[in-house]
Design a protein around this motif. Structure first.
Motif, PDB file in Angstrom:
ATOM      1  N   THR A  19       0.827  -1.202   0.000  1.00  0.00           N
ATOM      2  CA  THR A  19       0.000   0.000   0.000  1.00  0.00           C
ATOM      3  C   THR A  19       0.862   1.252   0.000  1.00  0.00           C
ATOM      4  O   THR A  19       1.731   1.411   0.867  1.00  0.00           O
ATOM      5  N   LEU A  20       0.659   2.125  -0.972  1.00  0.00           N
ATOM      6  CA  LEU A  20       1.264   3.461  -0.931  1.00  0.00           C
ATOM      7  C   LEU A  20       0.582   4.201   0.216  1.00  0.00           C
ATOM      8  O   LEU A  20      -0.643   4.328   0.234  1.00  0.00           O
ATOM      9  N   ASN A  27      -0.652  10.289  -1.576  1.00  0.00           N
ATOM     10  CA  ASN A  27       0.356   9.301  -1.976  1.00  0.00           C
ATOM     11  C   ASN A  27       1.300   9.841  -3.051  1.00  0.00           C
ATOM     12  O   ASN A  27       1.732   9.103  -3.950  1.00  0.00           O
ATOM     13  N   GLY A  57      -3.437   2.117  -3.082  1.00  0.00           N
ATOM     14  CA  GLY A  57      -3.122   3.351  -2.396  1.00  0.00           C
ATOM     15  C   GLY A  57      -4.053   3.579  -1.223  1.00  0.00           C
ATOM     16  O   GLY A  57      -5.244   3.264  -1.300  1.00  0.00           O
ATOM     17  N   SER A  63      -2.426   7.650  -6.339  1.00  0.00           N
ATOM     18  CA  SER A  63      -1.216   8.461  -6.242  1.00  0.00           C
ATOM     19  C   SER A  63      -1.342   9.682  -7.129  1.00  0.00           C
ATOM     20  O   SER A  63      -1.659   9.564  -8.318  1.00  0.00           O
ATOM     21  N   GLY A 117       2.317   7.771 -10.508  1.00  0.00           N
ATOM     22  CA  GLY A 117       1.290   6.823 -10.101  1.00  0.00           C
ATOM     23  C   GLY A 117       0.709   6.080 -11.284  1.00  0.00           C
ATOM     24  O   GLY A 117       0.430   4.874 -11.210  1.00  0.00           O
TER      25      GLY A 117
END
Length: 267
Positions: A19-20, A27, A57, A63, A117
């Motif tokens: 997980t970001l 993120n 995320g 992101s 992202g």
């Protein structure tokens, strides 16, 4: 692996949920995140017990892209091109590691997936999106080229040159339904069900033999650029001969004949 500060990793059996984890910054991708992702994906090459990775995320977005105010942009002065190239290679190196690691990566996107992202998503093997997902190659909108962090290589191979050009030359947003229509994502899933869908798909992958799964990802990476059908067939032939000699192949055949699930040993 040192304790990360920008990502979290949860292990569920043979599945890693990566997980970001900078929700307050949407993120945004910082040099620290790049360092931690580099360490994580580098480690996967020697960790066959992890068979599938799910990338997602935390917070309202997958992101928002590179953190523009961060140290990712070298200070002016002598040697700036050299310093900037090193930083650029750190960022693009994550994409190389994602494609070269033996584990398939399932991307789960919700909210914005911009710039870096977006490239993270392109480097996944399979993608699912929430209805609110919106993606773009934001690079060209901040005064640089639209081809960055693998986008100019990966996107045309995923959706074709014409459609890829539409988004790389403009930086326009690609929404979930259109992404599904052009084949970039496999399905649009309610946001609350994204992780469940990702886990279900990962579990389906785990029904395959470990070595067979690893070599299939490797073959797909190589065959996308195969110079001819003959070259592709030669690689496939050799892969199959190797796998035919494994214990897991014999176990899979026995399980099929006995109408039971196979028990793989990665031998």
């Amino acid at each position: 692996m040192r304790q990360p500060s920008t990502i979290t990793v949860e292990t569920q059996g043979a599945i890693d949920i990566l997980t970001l984890d900078r929700p307050a910054q949407l993120n945004a991708v910082s040099p620290d995140m790049i360092s931690e992702l580099t360490e994580y994906f580098s480690g996967l090459h020697d960790r066959p017990t992890t068979r599938v990775v799910i990338l997602r995320g935390n917070g309202p977005a997958f992101s928002a892209g590179a953190e523009l105010g961060s140290d990712a942009f070298a200070a002016p002065g002598n040697g700036r091109p050299q310093r900037q190239l090193k930083m650029q290679q750190n960022y693009s190196g994550v994409i190389r590691l994602m494609r070269s690691c033996p584990q398939p990566i399932i991307g789960l996107v919700h909210g914005a997936a911009c710039g870096a992202g977006f490239s993270f998503l392109l480097a996944c093997d399979v993608r699912f999106a929430a209805p609110d997902a919106r993606m773009n190659a934001a690079y060209i909108r901040v005064g640089v080229g639209g081809c960055d962090m693998g986008s100019g290589y990966l996107l045309p191979r995923l959706v074709g040159l014409s459609v890829a050009s539409e988004f790389l030359l403009t930086g326009r947003f690609l929404k979930a339904e259109r992404a599904k229509t052009i084949g970039l994502i496999s399905d649009v899933v309610p946001a609350d069900d994204l992780l469940t869908r990702g886990m279900e798909f990962a579990s389906e992958m785990l029904r395959t033999s470990p070595m067979g799964l690893r070599l299939t990802k490797q073959a797909l990476n190589m065959l996308i650029d195969a110079p001819s059908l003959d070259a592709a067939l030669m690689m496939e032939d050799r892969q199959q001969v190797i796998l035919l000699e494994t214990h897991d192949h014999r176990e899979a055949v026995a399980a099929f004949r006995e109408r039971r699930d196979p028990t793989y040993s990665d031998q």
